[in-house]
Scaffold this motif. Structure first.
Motif, PDB file in Angstrom:
ATOM      1  N   ILE A 187      36.951 114.157 -75.459  1.00 38.16           N
ATOM      2  CA  ILE A 187      36.897 112.904 -74.528  1.00 38.16           C
ATOM      3  C   ILE A 187      38.154 112.101 -74.637  1.00 38.16           C
ATOM      4  N   PHE A 188      38.496 111.768 -75.923  1.00 37.00           N
ATOM      5  CA  PHE A 188      39.704 111.011 -76.350  1.00 37.00           C
ATOM      6  C   PHE A 188      40.894 111.622 -75.807  1.00 37.00           C
TER       7      PHE A 188
ATOM      8  N   ALA B 269      41.142 113.725 -72.914  1.00 30.26           N
ATOM      9  CA  ALA B 269      40.969 113.673 -71.691  1.00 30.26           C
ATOM     10  C   ALA B 269      41.537 112.300 -71.385  1.00 30.26           C
TER      11      ALA B 269
ATOM     12  N   VAL C 270      43.293 110.054 -72.998  1.00 36.34           N
ATOM     13  CA  VAL C 270      44.881 109.870 -73.121  1.00 36.34           C
ATOM     14  C   VAL C 270      45.513 110.674 -72.253  1.00 36.34           C
TER      15      VAL C 270
ATOM     16  N   VAL D  20      44.866 111.582 -69.258  1.00 36.82           N
ATOM     17  CA  VAL D  20      44.816 110.805 -67.958  1.00 36.82           C
ATOM     18  C   VAL D  20      45.724 109.575 -67.704  1.00 36.82           C
ATOM     19  N   LEU D  21      45.645 109.174 -68.981  1.00 37.06           N
ATOM     20  CA  LEU D  21      46.746 107.865 -69.229  1.00 37.06           C
ATOM     21  C   LEU D  21      47.845 108.177 -69.028  1.00 37.06           C
TER      22      LEU D  21
ATOM     23  N   HIS E 270      45.602  99.445 -72.247  1.00 35.74           N
ATOM     24  CA  HIS E 270      44.201  99.538 -72.382  1.00 35.74           C
ATOM     25  C   HIS E 270      43.922  99.440 -73.864  1.00 35.74           C
TER      26      HIS E 270
ATOM     27  N   ARG F 260      33.285 107.151 -72.014  1.00 32.44           N
ATOM     28  CA  ARG F 260      33.482 107.323 -70.728  1.00 32.44           C
ATOM     29  C   ARG F 260      33.691 106.175 -69.681  1.00 32.44           C
TER      30      ARG F 260
ATOM     31  N   GLU G 285      36.885 104.998 -69.765  1.00 33.80           N
ATOM     32  CA  GLU G 285      37.687 105.932 -68.928  1.00 33.80           C
ATOM     33  C   GLU G 285      37.653 105.661 -67.164  1.00 33.80           C
TER      34      GLU G 285
ATOM     35  N   ARG H 297      40.366 104.161 -64.450  1.00 31.40           N
ATOM     36  CA  ARG H 297      40.383 104.861 -63.158  1.00 31.40           C
ATOM     37  C   ARG H 297      40.283 103.768 -62.086  1.00 31.40           C
TER      38      ARG H 297
ATOM     39  N   VAL I 161      29.884 117.126 -71.572  1.00 28.36           N
ATOM     40  CA  VAL I 161      30.921 115.999 -71.811  1.00 28.36           C
ATOM     41  C   VAL I 161      32.328 116.940 -71.662  1.00 28.36           C
TER      42      VAL I 161
ATOM     43  N   ALA J 272      35.285 115.946 -69.001  1.00 31.67           N
ATOM     44  CA  ALA J 272      36.542 115.804 -69.740  1.00 31.67           C
ATOM     45  C   ALA J 272      37.621 116.543 -68.855  1.00 31.67           C
TER      46      ALA J 272
ATOM     47  N   LEU K 186      40.608 115.471 -66.001  1.00 36.70           N
ATOM     48  CA  LEU K 186      42.004 115.869 -66.373  1.00 36.70           C
ATOM     49  C   LEU K 186      42.588 116.620 -65.292  1.00 36.70           C
TER      50      LEU K 186
ATOM     51  N   ALA L  25      43.298 114.393 -62.422  1.00 40.45           N
ATOM     52  CA  ALA L  25      44.491 113.493 -62.757  1.00 40.45           C
ATOM     53  C   ALA L  25      45.401 114.359 -62.282  1.00 40.45           C
TER      54      ALA L  25
ATOM     55  N   LEU M  61      52.664 108.725 -76.852  1.00 41.43           N
ATOM     56  CA  LEU M  61      51.252 109.376 -76.198  1.00 41.43           C
ATOM     57  C   LEU M  61      51.481 111.008 -76.376  1.00 41.43           C
TER      58      LEU M  61
ATOM     59  N   MET N  83      49.133 113.588 -78.388  1.00 44.07           N
ATOM     60  CA  MET N  83      48.612 114.857 -77.638  1.00 44.07           C
ATOM     61  C   MET N  83      49.218 116.111 -78.595  1.00 44.07           C
TER      62      MET N  83
ATOM     63  N   LEU O 113      46.838 116.151 -81.348  1.00 47.11           N
ATOM     64  CA  LEU O 113      45.506 116.825 -80.797  1.00 47.11           C
ATOM     65  C   LEU O 113      45.494 118.011 -80.943  1.00 47.11           C
TER      66      LEU O 113
ATOM     67  N   LEU P 223      42.942 120.947 -73.690  1.00 46.13           N
ATOM     68  CA  LEU P 223      43.129 119.865 -72.820  1.00 46.13           C
ATOM     69  C   LEU P 223      44.452 119.365 -73.342  1.00 46.13           C
TER      70      LEU P 223
END
Lengths: 503, 191, 120, 492
Positions: free
Chosen positions: B146-147, B149, B151, B153-154, B164, B177, B180, B184, C82, C86, C90, C93, D111, D115, D118, D144
């Motif tokens: 989730i993190f 995703a 970041v 999207v950010l 944020h 969530r 997030e 958005r 979840v 995610a 993405l 986006a 960022l 990534m 990650l 991701l």
């Protein structure tokens, strides 16, 4: 007496160090060339120190390091390799002298690159000569291919690049596709790749497989220019003359035939191969290459191309000699490596000198040139005589031994081929000599050369020229003299070569 | 359920597609309840039907809402799908029957969870115990996803604004969530 | 009891394939994402189905209940849901960005524009 | 400290990632990421030496004994993969600073490093975990972040490439989940070692057969096995240079590792290759992929994409090694994972430097580059030679081992395919070399200088590694061989 553990790596490392120094001194041509000559000289001196111990029966071996588990990069000294190493290191000196004259006289670009890669090529050639096993041989064989590529493509023109591409393409293809497979096969069959007197394959491989394996080796070593994998040699003619000398005499093709002979003697073993009928085809292929290449040479007007096909034909002499599988002919093969080296380098030096001095590249343009360049053409004549195999040149010695072996084993095919090709050799060399000395010089100006050769600059007026620069003349005189001297002192190298077969 | 799925293939208005997908998710959630998976049903209803639909609508607001043209029917795709489907059906043939309590799946690891988790971990809800403890590491991974995703999207959409708030990893995923979505929503209002 | 025994799985498979078909056959980028979701949700259904024990109840420990459904698939699917969201976030986006850059969200059109880029 | 190494391996980069976000400052994030990657590298080396000395390490997360809890399991194979991933990850870092500054918007750089960390976490997690479902979670973490990393490039085609990769990657992951689900259904466990023990009992069922098919397909999508490679060339070609270098060297390798894991550990007790026919099918795909992708590479104009296709071909080598199912073959496959990581990383790093200075990596723009960036292009030549498989480079070691494995089994066609693809590699590498060295610099070309030292050093580290492990391959071959023996010995 210096220890072998020092000498063997040293003869490998010396030219490499030379290459680095040459690169470093690239800004100062005189210093650079001094370094080249010094390195070449000391290399030859070092190699000669190996003669006595090897003659005394020592077979020193040095393991550099383990490359793959159980497979080391190792060097050893034995008679055949020593002959090759001596030839190559001596001719490097001469070629360097010649190059200095040629490259300066011809105003070549990228001279530093030229000398650097030349030195690396010599390293590789020495590596091939003293390789103690197939893996090491293969390593240096490939290094040799790659390091000569920039030399062949030296001019950087499209034509040069095309030629170099063919060169690289054929040599890489054959080595990776055949040689590499053959080596691994050998390794799997025997568990070793060491060169061992008497061979290692006996009892491990038999029947048709022997023929196949021999084919993989013989064709895989593309540098031996066995037909149909000979195309790279004429293609590489785009290179500057000293490079041609390197390819034809000093290193490349010699590394090829040397490897073939070495594989036959030390991997298959003469006795083993003689007992396996499936290996018999090699005589035929070699014989065919000799005759066919000679016939092609006959029709070439471009002098360098004629010499190139002559090389192809002469290389197969060595292979033929080894394939006869008589001890005496193997000695002949070893001798012929040296004999052809001296003869052919003389011829190439002469061709290069003619070009530098007169910008002529075609046989048909050479009428009467002997009067303007007596030293050059004199040396050319001597080289040609050696190629044909007449006394008093070293070519006679090696040819005699090969014939001796053919007679001894009753190999009439080989004998016929040698006789026929001797005639053909005479047919394509003697007219050149004759025209140079006995035909009147043509008065009319020549047009552009028909060959479109890069090096023919299309001078439309015959200019007044004499001999080429002194270093070049000096070099080709030395090598021409060498062919004669070797005839009279053939005992020494012969003694070395005889050790090969224990005779 | 199948009807909604096949409906989705045909419909071109993407708003309708998004809504229909929500319905699809809800039906799936119902199915979960029937099959005793209440926790999953909650999540599906909230996340699948809720958040995903919102995300889709948000995206639609930013892009176009009508699908343009259909290419010719893709036979290759159909073939791939049929082969895969046939393979799966083939695979099901040897499966233990639905609901069979003696299937190996219920006899090995699960026994212990049900039998001992009350004593070993505590909460009566076995799902919670397993999630938080036995397979807590998966949950950490899930949080990481989730993190990632968020970041991601950010990076993709945050146009140069780093606004944020930082979230702590030990926060509940739900909060993430929400964050997030806030993000958005924020972006949407800006546009 | 062979037929009803596997019926649930078959439904899941059919749904999966519907989703899968949307993903690979549809040209609209958003719809592909929807397809992907359907595909995944069907897999979840498949997982939950295998966790079900006939006669069992939800795996919340209580006095007097002996038979529970298998909790492990539930846990896995919680995680997977979840992860799926995610991924969807993405993907969407990315779609927004593609729309910014190419002004379209149809695959054939982006392909054509890419070919133009290539030719430049 | 030492007993917790396995978990630290993954958790350190994991924890560093959010900190990167907090830092909000490019240089600070870079410093942190560099420190973290290097410490990860150190940990992986320690793990490898522990494993080589003391055998398999098992680490139970949360104190629950497997199969109830999740287990981390380090054996020679996973240790080697850990070393590869973290080594590449750390060597790339000094290089990344300049390259990232040039290719990515200033305010997103921190960022980017988040990534990156990650992604590293995900890849390390995949390599170290001993749990089939946990693997999926980390697969998604790495995937991701990979999508985002690719999309970060300012080239707009990177977006579609990332999207395509996302779709295909998710399909792959979902296939994997289906496969895992089926295995779970038949055995009731998710732990790999436990699965390996329980699978033989049910190996005859159709469900397991289908499970294997789905696992293989899913992973093959991830590792870009021909013909499932369509996402890869564009993704590599348009991603930021650092990302390409990192991914090319690690992501597909880790996927190959997963395949090895599934085949030899999870299905270790099952006759997967002969009985289920997987060996022949894989071998065929590998061979076709090797030749087809190599030929495609020859026709590429964008050098990055050329190398991407070459990667697809090289992956074929690895799969080929696996599909031979012999100690030598598997050794070859594993060692090629290592060797290819080194050389591809070096090559892509070179291209990153080229694109920094030249602004493009199209072949015709690289004319005469050998003179303008001599050190960079010399590195390209050496790494390229390695790709061809010239002796004294790592490529030779791989080819030697693989060819030996093929000949051991008397597979002559396979034995022929290996040198043939090398030859095609000669063609495409030489295209670049010739352009760079034997073509004049175009008139009016802007003055450019050699790449900065911060980029040259990592490039040459990789090149020297290519040479070093090519000249002395005993160590790597030992590790690979012991890994292969362990895998074939029926699993831990």
């Amino acid at each position: 007496m210096i220890g072998f553990e020092f000498v063997l790596p040293a003869i490998l490392g010396l030219p490499l160090v030379g290459a680095v120094l040459i690169f470093y001194f690239g800004f100062a041509p005189n210093a650079r060339e001094t370094v080249t000559l010094l390195t070449a000289g000391s290399l030859f001196a070092l190699v000669t120190t190996l003669i006595d111990p090897v003659m005394a029966g020592e077979r020193p071996e040095v393991v550099l390091f383990e490359m793959l588990p159980g497979l080391a990069l190792a060097l050893h000294a034995e008679p055949l390799g020593l002959i090759f190493a001596l030839t190559a290191s001596f001719l490097w000196i001469v070629t360097s002298v010649y190059s200095i004259g040629y490259m300066r006289g011809h105003h070549e670009k990228n001279q530093t690159r030229f000398y650097v890669f030349f030195a690396i090529s010599i390293t590789a050639a020495i590596g091939v000569a003293v390789a103690a096993n197939l893996l090491t041989l293969f390593v240096f064989y490939e290094v040799l291919t790659l390091s000569t590529f920039p030399l062949v493509a030296h001019h950087g023109s499209d034509k040069a690049k095309r030629g170099a591409r063919v060169y690289l393409g054929i040599l890489m293809t054959t080595s990776i596709l055949f040689l590499f497979v053959a080596i691994i096969w050998t390794y799997l069959a025997t568990g070793t790749t060491d060169f061992t007197p008497g061979g290692i394959l006996a009892g491990k491989v038999s029947g048709p497989a022997v023929g196949v394996l021999l084919a993989l080796f013989a064709f895989g070593i593309g540098k031996a220019a066995l037909m149909p994998f000979h195309r790279w040699l004429p293609a590489a003619m785009v290179a500057p003359t000293p490079v041609s000398a390197l390819l034809h005499a000093v290193a490349v093709v010699k590394a090829g035939v040397f490897s073939v002979v070495k594989v036959i003697v030390y991997i298959f073993g003469i006795d083993f191969l003689a007992g396996e009928p499936s290996g018999g085809w090699l005589v035929w292929v070699a014989g065919f290459t000799i005759v066919a290449a000679s016939l092609v040479a006959l029709r070439q007007d471009n002098l360098k191309r004629r010499l190139a096909y002559s090389t192809i034909s002469q290389l197969s002499y060595v292979i033929l000699a080894a394939a006869i599988l008589a001890p005496i002919s193997v000695v002949g093969a070893a001798m012929h490596i040296a004999a052809h080296a001296f003869g052919k380098i003389t011829l190439f030096f002469a061709a290069g000198s003619i070009m530098v001095a007169s910008h002529k590249t075609e046989v048909s343009q050479l009428d009467g040139i002997g009067r303007r360049m007596p030293w050059t053409m004199g040396a050319f004549a001597v080289g040609a005589v050696s190629m044909i195999g007449l006394p008093p040149t070293v070519g006679f010695v090696s040819k005699w031994l090969i014939v001796d072996g053919a007679v001894a084993t009753g190999n009439w095919v080989a004998l016929g081929v040698i006789v026929l090709s001797t005639l053909l050799n005479a047919a394509y060399f003697l007219p050149v000599v004759h025209a140079a000395f006995f035909k009147p010089e043509e008065a009319l100006p020549h047009g552009d050369s028909h060959s479109g050769d890069e090096e023919a600059h299309g001078h439309s007026v015959i200019h007044d020229h004499g001999e080429s620069p002194l270093p070049s003349v000096l070099a080709l005189t030395i090598t021409a003299a060498g062919t004669v001297i070797l005839f009279f002192t053939a005992d020494a190298p012969l003694a070395l070569a005889r050790l090969l077969t224990g005779g | 359920m199948a009807v909604t799925a096949f409906g989705l293939i045909r419909i071109r208005n993407l708003f309708a597609v998004a809504m229909l997908f929500g319905v699809f998710s809800l039906v799936a959630a119902l199915l979960y309840v029937i099959m005793d998976a209440v926790d999953v049903a909650f999540t599906e209803a909230a996340v699948g039907a809720g958040i995903t639909t919102v995300l889709m609508l948000g995206t639609l607001a930013l892009t176009s809402s009508v699908e343009k043209t259909h290419g010719p029917r893709n036979l290759l795709a159909m073939a791939v799908v049929l082969v895969t489907g046939a393979g799966l059906i083939y695979g099901t043939l040897d499966m233990p029957a639905y609901g069979d309590p003696d299937a190996p799946i219920h006899r090995h690891v699960a026994d212990r969870y049900i039998g001992k988790s009350g004593a070993e971990v505590g909460p009566p809800n076995v799902v919670t115990s397993v999630l938080a403890s036995y397979r807590g590491y998966d949950t950490l991974g899930e949080v990481t996803v989730i993190f990632t995703a968020a970041v991601g999207v950010l990076i993709l959409l945050g146009r140069g604004r780093g606004r944020h708030t930082r979230r702590r990893p030990e926060d509940e995923p739900e909060l993430w969530r929400g964050d997030e979505r806030r993000l958005r929503d924020h972006r949407e209002t800006e546009l | 009891m062979e037929f009803p025994g596997l019926f649930n799985y078959w439904v899941a498979v059919v749904l999966m394939m519907a989703g899968f078909y949307i993903v690979i056959a549809q040209g609209n980028l958003i719809k592909k994402v929807v397809g992907l979701n359907i595909f995944q949700v069907s897999v979840f259904v498949f997982y939950i189905s295998m966790g079900k024990v006939k006669g069992g109840t939800a795996p919340i420990l209580d006095e007097g209940i002996q038979l529970y459904s298998n909790p492990l698939p539930h846990v896995l699917i919680l995680t997977a849901i979840v992860v799926g969201v995610a991924t969807t976030a993405l993907a969407l986006a990315l779609v927004v960005r593609i729309r910014d850059a190419f002004e379209t969200i149809e695959e054939d059109e982006t392909d054509a524009l890419e070919a133009e880029d290539e030719a430049r | 400290m030492t007993p917790h190494l396995p978990v630290l391996q993954v958790v350190i980069p994991l924890m560093a990632a959010p900190i990167c976000v907090v830092l909000r400052q490019a240089t600070a994030a870079w410093l942190l990421a560099t420190g973290v990657t290097w410490s990860a590298f150190a940990i992986s080396l320690m793990l490898l030496s522990q494993v080589m000395d003391g055998g398999v390490i098992s680490y139970e997360l949360g104190g629950w004994v497997a199969p109830w809890g999740i287990e981390y399991r380090v054996d020679p194979v996973s240790a080697l993969v850990l070393v590869i991933v973290s080594a590449i990850g750390s060597v790339v870092m000094p290089y990344a600073k300049k390259s990232v500054e040039a290719e990515i918007a200033e305010d997103r750089i921190y960022l980017f490093y988040t990534m990156y960390l990650l992604c590293l976490t995900g890849l390390l997690g995949i390599a170290i975990t001993g749990d089939a479902f946990n693997l999926f979670v980390f697969l998604e973490v790495s995937s991701l972040s990979t999508y985002v990393l690719i999309a970060l490039s300012h080239e707009r085609r990177a977006l579609t490439a990332a999207y395509r990769y996302l779709i295909m990657g998710t399909i792959g992951a979902t296939f994997y989940i289906i496969g895992v689900g089926m295995m779970y259904m038949m055995t009731g466990t998710l732990n790999m070692a436990d699965l390996a023990q329980r699978l033989p009992e049910v190996a005859e069922t159709r469900t397991i057969l289908v499970a294997l098919a789905f696992l293989t397909t899913g992973i093959s999508l991830k590792l870009a096995l021909f013909p499932l490679h369509v996402w890869l060339p564009n993704a590599y070609a348009f991603a930021p240079s650092v990302v390409t270098a990192f991914l090319a060297a690690t992501a597909t390798k880790v996927a190959v590792y997963v395949l090895i894991r599934i085949f030899f550990t999870v299905f270790g007790g099952v006759d997967v290759f002969v009985g289920l026919g997987a060996g022949k099918a894989l071998m065929l795909l590998a061979l076709v992929g090797m030749v087809a992708a190599s030929v495609t590479a020859v026709y590429q104009d964008n050098v990055k994409r050329l190398l991407a296709y070459s990667s697809v071909a090289q992956i074929g080598y690895m799969i080929l090694g696996i599909s031979l199912v012999s100690v030598t073959g598997l050794t070859g496959g594993i060692i090629h994972i290592f060797n290819h990581a080194l050389m591809k990383c070096a090559l892509f790093l070179v291209l990153g430097a080229v694109s920094l200075r030249l602004g493009t990596v199209r072949l015709q723009d690289m004319a005469g580059l050998g003179r303008r960036m001599p050190l960079t292009m010399a590195a390209f030549v050496l790494a390229g030679l390695s790709l061809i498989g010239v002796p004294l480079t790592v490529g030779f070691v791989s080819k030697w081992t693989l060819l030996q494995a093929a000949l051991e089994k008397d597979l002559w066609l396979v034995a022929a395919a290996i040198p043939v693809t090398s030859l095609i590699a000669v063609v495409y590498i030489w295209k670049v070399v010739e352009t760079a060295y034997f073509r004049p610099v175009p008139h009016g070309a802007a003055e450019i200088s050699e790449a900065p030292a911060s980029m040259l050093v990592p490039i040459w580290i990789m090149v020297f590694a290519c040479l070093y492990f090519g000249i002395d391959a005993t160590w790597t071959l030992d590790v690979a061989r012991s890994a292969a023996i362990l895998l074939l010995g029926g699993a831990p």
